[in-house]
Design a protein around this motif. Structure first.
Motif, short mmCIF file in Angstrom:
data_model
loop_
_atom_site.label_atom_id
_atom_site.label_comp_id
_atom_site.label_asym_id
_atom_site.label_seq_id
_atom_site.Cartn_x
_atom_site.Cartn_y
_atom_site.Cartn_z
N ASN A 2 1.00 -1.18 -0.06
CA ASN A 2 -0.06 0.05 -0.05
C ASN A 2 0.76 1.18 -0.08
N ILE A 3 0.99 1.83 -1.04
CA ILE A 3 1.75 3.18 -1.34
C ILE A 3 1.00 4.43 -1.13
N ILE A 5 0.92 8.33 -1.89
CA ILE A 5 1.60 9.30 -3.02
C ILE A 5 1.20 10.76 -2.38
N CYS A 22 5.64 7.86 -11.74
CA CYS A 22 5.45 6.90 -10.58
C CYS A 22 4.50 5.82 -10.75
N GLU A 23 3.62 6.16 -11.16
CA GLU A 23 2.36 5.06 -11.22
C GLU A 23 2.78 4.01 -12.17
N LEU A 26 5.21 1.59 -10.30
CA LEU A 26 4.25 0.84 -9.55
C LEU A 26 3.74 -0.17 -9.94
N THR A 34 -2.30 2.14 -4.57
CA THR A 34 -1.99 3.52 -4.24
C THR A 34 -3.05 4.26 -3.87
N CYS A 35 -2.91 5.45 -3.12
CA CYS A 35 -3.61 6.42 -2.82
C CYS A 35 -2.95 7.75 -3.10
N ALA A 121 9.52 6.19 -6.77
CA ALA A 121 8.33 4.94 -6.43
C ALA A 121 9.36 3.62 -6.03
#
Length: 134
Positions: A2-3, A5, A22-23, A26, A34-35, A121
Motif C-alpha cells: 500500500n503506497i 503518494i 511513478c504510477e 508501481l 496507491t492513494c 517509487a
C-alpha cells in the motif's frame, strides 16, 4: 503493498508527469495499491506525508513535486525545508519515503527529470522491502 503518494501541484504539468512515471513504475512492481493526496506546494509535503503515515499505515510513501529556482532566496528555503521534512518523517514514523521532489534551475531541467517519479517509487519499494514492511 500500500503506497501513499503526496503530490505537490504548484507546477501542475511537471507534477502530473512525475505522477505518471511513478504510477507506471508501481504497476511494474505488481500487487501495489496507491492513494494520492494532492497538496498546494513543496512546503506542504512533509505534513501530508506524516499525516498519511500516522493515519493510514502505508507500506511506504512517495513525495512528488518540483521547486524551480527564481530570483530570490526562497528556492533554497523551500528546497531545504522540504528535504529535511521528508527525512524527518521517515525517521520519526519508520515509514520509508521515496523522494521525487525535483529541485532545478529552470523548467527545461524539470521537464528533463519528470522520470524521477519512477525512481522515487522504486526507492520507496526497495526501502519497504529492506524494512520488512508488508
Amino acid at each position: 503493498m500500500n503506497i501513499a503518494i503526496v503530490l505537490a501541484d504548484f507546477y501542475s504539468d511537471i507534477s502530473q508527469q512525475l505522477l505518471d512515471s511513478c504510477e507506471k513504475a508501481l504497476r511494474g512492481v505488481g500487487n501495489v495499491q496507491t492513494c494520492i493526496e494532492r497538496v498546494p506546494g513543496a512546503l506542504e509535503i512533509p505534513f501530508a506525508l506524516k499525516t498519511l503515515a500516522n493515519k493510514n499505515s502505508p507500506t511506504a510513501l512517495v513525495a512528488l513535486g518540483c521547486v524551480i529556482r527564481g530570483e530570490t532566496y526562497h528556492f533554497e528555503t523551500v528546497a531545504d525545508i522540504c528535504a529535511q521534512g521528508i527525512l524527518q518523517v521517515q525517521m520519526e514514523t519508520g515509514v520509508p519515503v521515496g523522494n521525487g521532489v525535483l529541485t532545478v534551475e529552470n523548467m527545461t531541467q524539470a521537464q528533463a527529470r519528470t522520470g524521477k517519479g519512477a525512481d522515487a517509487a522504486l526507492a520507496a519499494v526497495r526501502l519497504a522491502m529492506l524494512a520488512g514492511r508488508p
